[in-house]
Design a protein around this motif. Structure first.
Motif, PDB file in Angstrom:
ATOM      1  N   GLU A 255       0.834  -1.195   0.000  1.00 12.94           N
ATOM      2  CA  GLU A 255       0.000   0.000   0.000  1.00 12.94           C
ATOM      3  C   GLU A 255       0.875   1.253   0.000  1.00 12.94           C
ATOM      4  N   TYR A 260      -7.029   5.558   5.719  1.00 11.20           N
ATOM      5  CA  TYR A 260      -7.889   4.737   6.572  1.00 11.20           C
ATOM      6  C   TYR A 260      -7.225   4.653   7.947  1.00 11.20           C
ATOM      7  N   ASN A 297      -5.586   3.999  -0.764  1.00 10.70           N
ATOM      8  CA  ASN A 297      -6.916   3.990  -0.142  1.00 10.70           C
ATOM      9  C   ASN A 297      -7.176   5.362   0.477  1.00 10.70           C
ATOM     10  N   THR A 299      -9.745   7.675   1.906  1.00  8.94           N
ATOM     11  CA  THR A 299     -11.119   7.677   2.424  1.00  8.94           C
ATOM     12  C   THR A 299     -11.650   9.099   2.591  1.00  8.94           C
TER      13      THR A 299
HETATM   14  C1  LIG Z   1      -9.965   1.245   2.748  1.00  8.78           C
HETATM   15  O1  LIG Z   1     -10.708   2.032   3.660  1.00  8.78           O
HETATM   16  C2  LIG Z   1     -11.984   1.487   3.986  1.00  8.78           C
HETATM   17  C3  LIG Z   1     -12.684   2.456   4.899  1.00  8.78           C
HETATM   18  O2  LIG Z   1     -13.188   3.501   4.160  1.00  8.78           O
HETATM   19  C4  LIG Z   1     -11.855   0.155   4.645  1.00  8.78           C
HETATM   20  O3  LIG Z   1     -13.134  -0.373   4.915  1.00  8.78           O
HETATM   21  C5  LIG Z   1     -11.092  -0.756   3.738  1.00  8.78           C
HETATM   22  O4  LIG Z   1     -10.857  -1.979   4.390  1.00  8.78           O
HETATM   23  C6  LIG Z   1      -9.780  -0.145   3.340  1.00  8.78           C
HETATM   24  N1  LIG Z   1      -9.153  -0.976   2.370  1.00  8.78           N
HETATM   25  C7  LIG Z   1      -7.970  -1.518   2.589  1.00  8.78           C
HETATM   26  C8  LIG Z   1      -7.454  -2.346   1.474  1.00  8.78           C
HETATM   27  O5  LIG Z   1      -7.339  -1.336   3.611  1.00  8.78           O
END
Ligand SMILES: *[C@@H]1O[C@H](CO)[C@@H](O)[C@H](O)[C@H]1NC(C)=O
Ligand SMILES: *[C@@H]1O[C@H](CO)[C@@H](O)[C@H](O)[C@H]1NC(C)=O
Ligand SMILES: *[C@@H]1O[C@H](CO)[C@@H](O)[C@H](O)[C@H]1NC(C)=O
Ligand SMILES: *[C@@H]1O[C@H](CO)[C@@H](O)[C@H](O)[C@H]1NC(C)=O
Ligand SMILES: *[C@@H]1O[C@H](CO)[C@@H](O)[C@H](O)[C@H]1NC(C)=O
Ligand SMILES: *[C@@H]1O[C@H](CO)[C@@H](O)[C@H](O)[C@H]1NC(C)=O
Ligand SMILES: *[C@@H]1O[C@H](CO)[C@@H](O)[C@H](O)[C@H]1NC(C)=O
Length: 332
Positions: A255, A260, A297, A299
Motif C-alpha cells: 500500500e 484509513y 486507499n 477515504t
Molecule cells: C480502505 O478504507 C476502507 C474504509 O473507508 C476500509 O473499509 C477498507 O478496508 C480499506 N481498504 C484496505 C485495502 O485497507
C-alpha cells in the motif's frame, strides 16, 4: 577578499557538476518557508571539527550558533542531545553514528546532514520533539528487518508539536518503522495544528511501514522514491493531512498511501496484533505519482491542496535516477 570567496565556491561547483542537472540541494519546504524564519543552523557561528564522542557531545550541547563537522565513527553510549542554532555535518563521505541516536528536544534551528545513523537498538535514529525549524538532509539510516518491528524503533520520528521541518535527500533502508509524525492519538491537544513537514527526494528501500505515518499535522510528500516498501508507505490518520505528488513506487509495496485510520497489524504486531483503530486522515494528490503495483486507499480528500512555498518538481520519469544519484552520504 576575492581569493577565499573563489576558494569557497570551487568545491561547490565541482560537486554540482557530478549530479544530474536540475539537482538542487539547497533547503526547500517548511524548514525554509514558515512563519518563524528559515532554518540556518550554526550559520554565523564558529566552525569546529570533532572526532571523539566527548568532543562531539560538548560541541553540540549549548545553544550558541556553531557548525560542527563530525569526522569518523562515533559509538555513543547515550543519546546525543543537540542544542539550538547548530549544524551537525558529517565530514567528507559522512560520519557514522552507532550505539545511540540523536535527540532534538525543546530546541530550534538545527541542521543534521551527511550522517550514517545505523542499528540504533530500541530507540530512534533521530527523535525531533517539541522543536521547530529542523533540516534533516542527506543522511543514511539503516538497520535490518529480520528482528521485527520493535527491536529498533523509528528512523526519523517527529513528535510533540514539532514544526517547520524539512526531511530531504535521505537514504532510509533495511528497517521496519521509518518515520512517525505524532506519536499518539491521545496527544491531539498537543499536536494539532503543528507537525508541518516537507519530505522530498528521500530514497526508501526495503522498509515496512511509516514512510511517513502522520497524525494531526500537515506533510508535503513529493519526489520520493520507494523501492520494496513492503506493507504501507504513506499513512495519514487522526485528522492528519498529506499532499502527495511526484513520488515513484517500485518493487514490492502493498500500500503506497492510506488515510484509513486503522494502524495496520504489521506496524505493531507485538502490541496491536489486530491493528489499532484511529480516526481517518486526509490526503490530496498534486502532480501525478507513479504507484507501480501498490494500492492506495483515500477515504477522505482534504484541503491541503497546495504547498505554501516555492519548490521545483523533478519530472516523474527522472525521479528514480535523480533520487538514487543524489540521496544519502557523500553528496554534499
Ligand atoms: C480502505 O478504507 C476502507 C474504509 O473507508 C476500509 O473499509 C477498507 O478496508 C480499506 N481498504 C484496505 C485495502 O485497507
Ligand atoms: C560500541 O560500544 C559498545 C559498548 O558500549 C560495544 O559493545 C560495541 O561493540 C561497540 N560497537 C562498535 C561498532 O565498536
Ligand atoms: C539560539 O537559539 C535560541 C533558542 O534556543 C534563540 O533564542 C537565540 O536567538 C539563538 N541565537 C542566535 C544567535 O541565533
Ligand atoms: C518545549 O520546549 C520549550 C523550549 O523551546 C520549553 O520551554 C517547553 O517547556 C517545552 N515543552 C514541553 C512540553 O516539554
Ligand atoms: C530486506 O532486508 C532483509 C533483512 O533486513 C534482508 O534479508 C533482505 O535481503 C532485504 N531485501 C532486499 C530486497 O534487499
Ligand atoms: C512482498 O513482501 C511481502 C512481505 O515481506 C511478502 O510476504 C511477499 O511474498 C513479497 N512478494 C513478492 C512478490 O516478493
Ligand atoms: C481543512 O480541513 C480540516 C478538516 O476537515 C478543517 O478542520 C479545517 O478547518 C479546514 N481548513 C480550511 C482552511 O478550510
Amino acid at each position: 577578499m576575492k581569493l577565499p570567496i573563489t576558494f569557497a565556491f570551487a568545491p561547490l561547483l565541482l560537486a554540482a557538476s557530478a549530479w544530474p542537472t536540475g539537482c538542487d540541494f539547497s533547503l526547500v519546504g517548511f524548514g525554509k518557508d514558515n512563519p518563524i524564519g528559515p532554518t540556518t543552523g550554526g550559520e554565523g557561528g564558529e566552525s569546529v571539527t570533532v572526532s571523539s564522542v566527548d568532543a562531539l557531545v560538548s560541541a553540540v550541547a549549548d545553544d550558541a550558533p556553531r557548525i560542527v563537522y563530525a569526522k569518523g565513527t562515533f559509538n555513543l553510549t547515550s543519546r546525543l542531545l543537540i542544542g539550538s542554532n547548530k549544524s551537525l555535518v558529517g565530514a567528507g563521505k559522512g560520519a557514522n553514528i552507532l550505539g545511540s541516536g540523536i535527540t532534538i528536544n525543546g530546541k530550534t534551528n538545527v541542521i543534521v546532514r551527511n550522517l550514517g545513523i545505523r542499528f540504533i537498538l530500541d530507540n530512534d535514529g533521530i527523535t525531533t520533539q517539541n522543536s521547530t525549524r529542523v533540516w534533516i538532509d542527506h543522511n543514511e539510516f539503516e538497520s535490518d528487518i529480520n528482528h521485527g518491528p520493535d527491536y529498533y524503533d523509528g528512523q526519523c520520528d517527529i513528535v510533540r508539536a514539532s514544526d517547520w521541518i524539512t526531511v530531504s535527500w535521505n537514504y532510509f533502508h533495511d528497517h521496519w518503522k521509518s518515520s512517525l509524525v505524532g506519536n499518539s492519538d491521545v496527544l491531539r491537544d498537543v499536536d494539532y495544528g503543528h507537525l508541518h513537514i516537507t519530505y522530498h527526494h528521500n530514497y526508501w528501500r526495503n522498509e515496512s511501514t511509516r514512510g511517513p505515518a502522520g497524525r494531526f499535522g500537515h506533510q508535503h510528500v513529493y519526489n520520493n522514491l520507494y523501492e520494496d516498501f513492503l506493507y504501507q508507505a504513506i499513512h495519514s490518520r487522526s485528522d492528519n493531512q498529506v499532499l502527495v505528488e511526484g513520488n515513484v513506487f517500485m518493487g514490492n509495496t502493498s500500500e503506497a498511501l492510506s488515510t484509513y485510520g486503522l494502524v495496520i497489524p504489521m506496524d505493531s504486531p507485538n502490541t496491536s496484533p489486530e491493528g489499532d483503530p484511529e480516526l481517518d486522515g486526509f490526503a490530496n494528490l498534486g502532480a501525478k505519482n507513479d504507484w507501480g503495483p501498490a494500492s492506495i486507499n483515500i477515504t477522505q480528500v482534504g484541503n491541503f491542496t497546495k504547498a505554501p512555498y516555492k519548490y521545483k518538481l523533478t519530472p516523474l520519469n527522472q525521479v528514480q535516477k535523480v533520487v538514487k544519484a543524489g540521496a544519502g552520504l557523500g553528496k554534499i
